[in-house]
Design an enzyme around this catalytic site. Structure first.
Site, PDB file in Angstrom:
ATOM      1  CG  ASP A 164      -1.977  -1.067   1.162  1.00 26.24           C
ATOM      2  OD1 ASP A 164      -2.047  -1.794   0.154  1.00 26.24           O
ATOM      3  OD2 ASP A 164      -2.749  -1.187   2.135  1.00 26.24           O
TER       4      ASP A 164
ATOM      5  CG  ASP B  38     -13.440  -3.187  -0.708  1.00 24.22           C
ATOM      6  OD1 ASP B  38     -12.713  -4.172  -0.911  1.00 24.22           O
ATOM      7  OD2 ASP B  38     -13.136  -2.034  -1.076  1.00 24.22           O
TER       8      ASP B  38
END
Length: 236
Positions: free
Chosen positions: A8, A129
Site C-alpha cells: 500500500d 469490499d
C-alpha cells in the site's frame, strides 16, 4: 493458487492501514521498491499495489514508485486505488501493469464498468469490499444495498473475470480470514476470486488453495506472522 503480497503506497512510502482508516496508518518502509525486491527474493511472482493517495484524493503521487516496480521487476502487478477514468486505466496498462482494479466506480457507474470490461477484458478486475454482507464503497465509509454475493454474480455475468473480495471486518486484524465466504464464492463458476482481508496463518493458505484463484497477503507478512517463502510453498 496465486499469491499477491500487498504494498500500500502513501506519499511514496509502503504503509498499512487498519480497516481502511487513514488515521491508523503504519509506515513499514520509505522505499516500496525495496519491499517489492524483498518479496521477489522470497519467491513472489505477483504483487498487489494500492495507491492510497489516489484512492483518497485522486492524485498520482505514487506513479513513479509504481513505474519503477513494474519496469524493474519481472512480476505480474495488479494496481488499485482511485482509478476513476479510462485515462488512468490506460496509464497503468501502458506502463505494463497486468491488471487494474476498479472499486467504488464499479458500483456507482455500472455503464462505465461494462464499457471498460468490453474494451480491456481480463485486464479489468473489481474490488468487492463487503461489510455485514453488503458492498461498501468510498473508502468503506458508505455501505450500499448491494448484497456481496449477488454483486459478484453480476460481475461474472457482464464479463469480469477477476474479483478481489475483502471482508472488511477481517482486514488488518491478524485474526484470520473469512474462509466460509470464499467457499460460497467458489460456486460462482467462471469467476476468479482473490481472497483479501485478514489472512494470517499458514493453514489458511492450505484451505484457500482448495477454493480460490488467489490470495492477498498484507499485514501478516509485515508483522512476521506469516513467512512469504513458506506461504509460496504451501500455495503450490
Amino acid at each position: 493458487m496465486e499469491l499477491f503480497p500487498a504494498i500500500d503506497l502513501r506519499d511514496g512510502q509502503a504503509v498499512r492501514l487498519f480497516q481502511g482508516d487513514y488515521d491508523q496508518m503504519t509506515v513499514y518502509s520509505k522505499s516500496p521498491v525495496d519491499v517489492a525486491r524483498q518479496f521477489k527474493a522470497k519467491g513472489a511472482k505477483n504483487l498487489h499495489l494500492v495507491d492510497l493517495d489516489g484512492a483518497k484524493d485522486g492524485v498520482l503521487v505514487n506513479f513513479e514508485s509504481i513505474r519503477e516496480i513494474v519496469t524493474d521487476m519481472d512480476l505480474f502487478v495488479e494496481v488499485g486505488g482511485g482509478i476513476r477514468d479510462e485515462d488512468r486505466i490506460r496509464q497503468y496498462l501502458d506502463l505494463g501493469v497486468g491488471r487494474v482494479i476498479l472499486g467504488t466506480i464499479a458500483v456507482k457507474e455500472p455503464e462505465f464498468l461494462e464499457e471498460m470490461v468490453r474494451k480491456y477484458k481480463e485486464k479489468i478486475a473489481v474490488g468487492v469490499d463487503v461489510k455485514d454482507g453488503f458492498v461498501a464503497v468510498s473508502g468503506w465509509k458508505e455501505v450500499t444495498d448491494r448484497e456481496g454475493m449477488e454483486f459478484c454474480r453480476y460481475l461474472r455475468d457482464i464479463g469480469v473475470t477477476t474479483v478481489i473480495y475483502t471482508d472488511i471486518s477481517r482486514d488488518g486484524g491478524l485474526k484470520g480470514t473469512n474462509l466460509e465466504v470464499y467457499k460460497q464464492l467458489s460456486q460462482i463458476k467462471g469467476l476468479q476470486v482473490v481472497a483479501s482481508g485478514g489472512i494470517s496463518f499458514a493453514e489458511e493458505i492450505t484451505a484457500l488453495k482448495e477454493t480460490v484463484y488467489g490470495a492477498i497477503l498484507g499485514k501478516a507478512l509485515y508483522d512476521g506472522l506469516l513467512d512469504l517463502e513458506t506461504a509460496v510453498e504451501l500455495a503450490k
